[in-house]
Design a protein around this motif. Structure first.
Motif, PDB file in Angstrom:
ATOM      1  N   ARG A 244      75.074  30.592  25.659  1.00  0.00           N
ATOM      2  CA  ARG A 244      75.419  32.017  25.749  1.00  0.00           C
ATOM      3  C   ARG A 244      76.463  32.419  24.716  1.00  0.00           C
ATOM      4  O   ARG A 244      76.533  33.588  24.318  1.00  0.00           O
ATOM      5  CB  ARG A 244      75.914  32.350  27.156  1.00  0.00           C
ATOM      6  N   PHE A 245      77.259  31.448  24.251  1.00  0.00           N
ATOM      7  CA  PHE A 245      78.294  31.784  23.268  1.00  0.00           C
ATOM      8  C   PHE A 245      77.689  32.154  21.914  1.00  0.00           C
ATOM      9  O   PHE A 245      78.375  32.703  21.058  1.00  0.00           O
ATOM     10  CB  PHE A 245      79.274  30.618  23.133  1.00  0.00           C
ATOM     11  N   LEU A 246      76.416  31.843  21.730  1.00  0.00           N
ATOM     12  CA  LEU A 246      75.727  32.279  20.517  1.00  0.00           C
ATOM     13  C   LEU A 246      75.465  33.780  20.546  1.00  0.00           C
ATOM     14  O   LEU A 246      75.243  34.402  19.504  1.00  0.00           O
ATOM     15  CB  LEU A 246      74.391  31.543  20.363  1.00  0.00           C
ATOM     16  N   TYR A 247      75.471  34.345  21.748  1.00  0.00           N
ATOM     17  CA  TYR A 247      75.096  35.746  21.912  1.00  0.00           C
ATOM     18  C   TYR A 247      76.248  36.625  22.391  1.00  0.00           C
ATOM     19  O   TYR A 247      76.141  37.848  22.354  1.00  0.00           O
ATOM     20  CB  TYR A 247      73.947  35.860  22.930  1.00  0.00           C
ATOM     21  N   GLU A 248      77.342  35.998  22.835  1.00  0.00           N
ATOM     22  CA  GLU A 248      78.468  36.748  23.371  1.00  0.00           C
ATOM     23  C   GLU A 248      79.682  36.675  22.430  1.00  0.00           C
ATOM     24  O   GLU A 248      79.935  35.650  21.811  1.00  0.00           O
ATOM     25  CB  GLU A 248      78.891  36.185  24.735  1.00  0.00           C
ATOM     26  N   GLY A 249      80.426  37.752  22.350  1.00  0.00           N
ATOM     27  CA  GLY A 249      81.660  37.737  21.580  1.00  0.00           C
ATOM     28  C   GLY A 249      81.417  37.606  20.090  1.00  0.00           C
ATOM     29  O   GLY A 249      80.327  37.882  19.581  1.00  0.00           O
ATOM     30  N   SER A 250      82.445  37.127  19.395  1.00  0.00           N
ATOM     31  CA  SER A 250      82.362  37.002  17.938  1.00  0.00           C
ATOM     32  C   SER A 250      82.404  35.550  17.500  1.00  0.00           C
ATOM     33  O   SER A 250      82.949  35.225  16.451  1.00  0.00           O
ATOM     34  CB  SER A 250      83.511  37.779  17.284  1.00  0.00           C
ATOM     35  N   HIS A 251      81.850  34.670  18.321  1.00  0.00           N
ATOM     36  CA  HIS A 251      81.851  33.246  17.994  1.00  0.00           C
ATOM     37  C   HIS A 251      80.920  32.977  16.810  1.00  0.00           C
ATOM     38  O   HIS A 251      79.892  33.625  16.644  1.00  0.00           O
ATOM     39  CB  HIS A 251      81.388  32.426  19.203  1.00  0.00           C
ATOM     40  N   ARG A 252      81.285  31.991  16.027  1.00  0.00           N
ATOM     41  CA  ARG A 252      80.498  31.614  14.854  1.00  0.00           C
ATOM     42  C   ARG A 252      80.327  30.105  14.858  1.00  0.00           C
ATOM     43  O   ARG A 252      81.303  29.362  15.001  1.00  0.00           O
ATOM     44  CB  ARG A 252      81.239  32.053  13.593  1.00  0.00           C
ATOM     45  N   TYR A 253      79.084  29.642  14.720  1.00  0.00           N
ATOM     46  CA  TYR A 253      78.785  28.212  14.718  1.00  0.00           C
ATOM     47  C   TYR A 253      78.159  27.830  13.380  1.00  0.00           C
ATOM     48  O   TYR A 253      77.148  28.405  12.966  1.00  0.00           O
ATOM     49  CB  TYR A 253      77.821  27.860  15.856  1.00  0.00           C
ATOM     50  N   VAL A 254      78.787  26.884  12.703  1.00  0.00           N
ATOM     51  CA  VAL A 254      78.270  26.368  11.441  1.00  0.00           C
ATOM     52  C   VAL A 254      77.835  24.933  11.719  1.00  0.00           C
ATOM     53  O   VAL A 254      78.668  24.051  11.942  1.00  0.00           O
ATOM     54  CB  VAL A 254      79.346  26.405  10.342  1.00  0.00           C
ATOM     55  N   VAL A 255      76.534  24.719  11.743  1.00  0.00           N
ATOM     56  CA  VAL A 255      75.968  23.442  12.189  1.00  0.00           C
ATOM     57  C   VAL A 255      75.280  22.730  11.030  1.00  0.00           C
ATOM     58  O   VAL A 255      74.474  23.336  10.308  1.00  0.00           O
ATOM     59  CB  VAL A 255      74.950  23.662  13.335  1.00  0.00           C
ATOM     60  N   LEU A 256      75.609  21.462  10.865  1.00  0.00           N
ATOM     61  CA  LEU A 256      74.943  20.602   9.886  1.00  0.00           C
ATOM     62  C   LEU A 256      74.300  19.440  10.635  1.00  0.00           C
ATOM     63  O   LEU A 256      74.948  18.792  11.457  1.00  0.00           O
ATOM     64  CB  LEU A 256      75.949  20.048   8.873  1.00  0.00           C
ATOM     65  N   MET A 257      73.023  19.193  10.344  1.00  0.00           N
ATOM     66  CA  MET A 257      72.319  18.089  10.986  1.00  0.00           C
ATOM     67  C   MET A 257      71.627  17.238   9.934  1.00  0.00           C
ATOM     68  O   MET A 257      71.062  17.775   8.971  1.00  0.00           O
ATOM     69  CB  MET A 257      71.270  18.604  11.989  1.00  0.00           C
ATOM     70  N   GLU A 258      71.679  15.946  10.121  1.00  0.00           N
ATOM     71  CA  GLU A 258      70.887  15.062   9.272  1.00  0.00           C
ATOM     72  C   GLU A 258      69.404  15.273   9.595  1.00  0.00           C
ATOM     73  O   GLU A 258      69.033  15.604  10.727  1.00  0.00           O
ATOM     74  CB  GLU A 258      71.256  13.603   9.525  1.00  0.00           C
ATOM     75  N   GLU A 259      68.543  15.074   8.610  1.00  0.00           N
ATOM     76  CA  GLU A 259      67.104  15.210   8.841  1.00  0.00           C
ATOM     77  C   GLU A 259      66.638  14.251   9.934  1.00  0.00           C
ATOM     78  O   GLU A 259      65.657  14.533  10.653  1.00  0.00           O
ATOM     79  CB  GLU A 259      66.327  14.961   7.551  1.00  0.00           C
ATOM     80  N   SER A 260      67.351  13.146  10.101  1.00  0.00           N
ATOM     81  CA  SER A 260      66.993  12.179  11.145  1.00  0.00           C
ATOM     82  C   SER A 260      66.994  12.813  12.528  1.00  0.00           C
ATOM     83  O   SER A 260      66.227  12.408  13.406  1.00  0.00           O
ATOM     84  CB  SER A 260      67.955  10.992  11.118  1.00  0.00           C
ATOM     85  N   VAL A 261      67.847  13.811  12.746  1.00  0.00           N
ATOM     86  CA  VAL A 261      67.905  14.488  14.044  1.00  0.00           C
ATOM     87  C   VAL A 261      66.549  15.109  14.377  1.00  0.00           C
ATOM     88  O   VAL A 261      66.124  15.139  15.535  1.00  0.00           O
ATOM     89  CB  VAL A 261      69.005  15.570  14.040  1.00  0.00           C
ATOM     90  N   LEU A 262      65.869  15.584  13.347  1.00  0.00           N
ATOM     91  CA  LEU A 262      64.562  16.207  13.539  1.00  0.00           C
ATOM     92  C   LEU A 262      63.464  15.179  13.800  1.00  0.00           C
ATOM     93  O   LEU A 262      62.440  15.495  14.417  1.00  0.00           O
ATOM     94  CB  LEU A 262      64.173  17.027  12.304  1.00  0.00           C
ATOM     95  N   ARG A 263      63.696  13.975  13.341  1.00  0.00           N
ATOM     96  CA  ARG A 263      62.647  12.955  13.362  1.00  0.00           C
ATOM     97  C   ARG A 263      62.758  11.957  14.510  1.00  0.00           C
ATOM     98  O   ARG A 263      61.751  11.390  14.941  1.00  0.00           O
ATOM     99  CB  ARG A 263      62.679  12.182  12.040  1.00  0.00           C
ATOM    100  N   PHE A 264      63.970  11.710  14.981  1.00  0.00           N
ATOM    101  CA  PHE A 264      64.129  10.749  16.079  1.00  0.00           C
ATOM    102  C   PHE A 264      63.334  11.216  17.299  1.00  0.00           C
ATOM    103  O   PHE A 264      63.435  12.369  17.710  1.00  0.00           O
ATOM    104  CB  PHE A 264      65.599  10.603  16.469  1.00  0.00           C
ATOM    105  N   ARG A 265      62.565  10.328  17.903  1.00  0.00           N
ATOM    106  CA  ARG A 265      61.782  10.663  19.095  1.00  0.00           C
ATOM    107  C   ARG A 265      62.655  10.484  20.342  1.00  0.00           C
ATOM    108  O   ARG A 265      62.400   9.625  21.196  1.00  0.00           O
ATOM    109  CB  ARG A 265      60.532   9.787  19.165  1.00  0.00           C
ATOM    110  N   THR A 266      63.668  11.306  20.446  1.00  0.00           N
ATOM    111  CA  THR A 266      64.587  11.221  21.577  1.00  0.00           C
ATOM    112  C   THR A 266      63.917  11.638  22.870  1.00  0.00           C
ATOM    113  O   THR A 266      64.277  11.167  23.955  1.00  0.00           O
ATOM    114  CB  THR A 266      65.821  12.106  21.320  1.00  0.00           C
TER     115      THR A 266
END
Length: 282
Positions: free
Chosen positions: A162-184
């Motif tokens: 919800r913090f993505l949609y409420e207030g003036s919060h800002r999230y700067v996210v960096l992910m390794e490509e492995s995050v997309l590929r791992f079969r978690t």
């Protein structure tokens, strides 16, 4: 408190030990004399003064009483508890289940204006889908052997979005490509998670960058960390959550984040990496 890999936690514990030692010296007591007044073995005094052992609330009250400094006890107890909170083992945090830990994040995110996040293993909790979070938190619960309240914990984790949609919060996210590929999670849950990343990318509150496998590294892959408003860094290891507040260390995490950001791709290039990871699930 177990030995911490964070110099912030270790440094704070050593500083607390030094304060206890100064109280003893100010009272004109030797280690043996203080031990006798406290009614414990001199070896315990040595451990506490070196920071090799964490004092309990009772230890601090007894020490202060022996030094004629009862008025110092409340502040020292508060300091000891703050030191203890810098390094928290996951099993200790999750001893009653995972839900409360997820809810404990709310206040920090509510107070944060800019949160910089780096992940090399899984998406951040506030970007996870219920299906993905269920798979991940089930694995964690089984690994740690802690109470199973996965359904409640997932609901609490997903609520952080919800913090993505409420207030003036800002999230700067960096992910390794492995995050997309791992079969978690299973293929359907992974597909849903990747679709969700694509869906939230246009949000004004979110900047999502992906570091490709092919990027020329200037900063090696690191443990997951969150930097809140340049004042607190939360680092996640296999066994513990570490809160870093020492300015010099926070500066190091920000420096690393800057280097990681230079390797990341955004916009269409990031979407292409997510789409390719989805295609690989077919």
């Amino acid at each position: 408190m177990p030995a911490s890999p964070s110099s912030s936690a270790q440094g704070a514990r050593v500083a607390l030990a030094a304060r206890l030692q100064h109280l003893r010296k100010d009272a004109g007591l030797t280690g043996k004399e203080l031990s006798a007044r406290c009614g414990w073995h001199p070896a315990k005094t040595t451990r506490l003064q070196k920071g090799d052992a964490a004092p309990s609330d009772t230890d601090i009250r007894t020490w202060c009483a022996a030094c004629g400094a009862d008025d110092q006890a409340p502040d020292l107890i508060a300091t000891a508890r703050a030191v203890d909170s810098m390094y928290m083992e996951w099993r200790r945090l999750h001893q009653g289940g995972m839900r409360k830990v997820q809810e404990d994040w709310y206040d920090l995110h509510e107070q944060t204006r800019i949160c910089r996040v780096y992940l090399s293993n899984v998406p951040p909790g506030f970007l996870q889908t219920p299906a993905f979070a269920t798979a991940l938190m089930g694995q964690i619960t089984r690994f740690q052997g802690t109470p199973d309240d996965v359904a409640e914990a997932v609901a609490a984790r997903v609520a952080r979005s919800r913090f993505l949609y409420e207030g003036s919060h800002r999230y700067v996210v960096l992910m390794e490509e492995s995050v997309l590929r791992f079969r978690t999670a299973d293929p359907d849950a992974m597909r849903g998670q990747l679709r969700h990343l694509l869906a939230v990318m246009p949000l004004a509150s979110l900047s999502l960058g992906i570091i490709p496998f092919t990027a020329q590294r200037t900063v090696w892959p690191l443990e997951a960390f969150y930097v809140h408003d340049d004042t607190t860094a939360v680092v996640e290891t296999l066994t513990a959550e570490i809160k870093v507040t020492q300015p010099r260390e926070i500066a190091d995490y920000l420096k690393a984040f800057g280097g990681l950001a230079e390797m990341a791709v955004h916009g269409d290039a990031a979407r292409a990496l997510i789409a390719a990871a989805m295609d690989a699930l077919e």
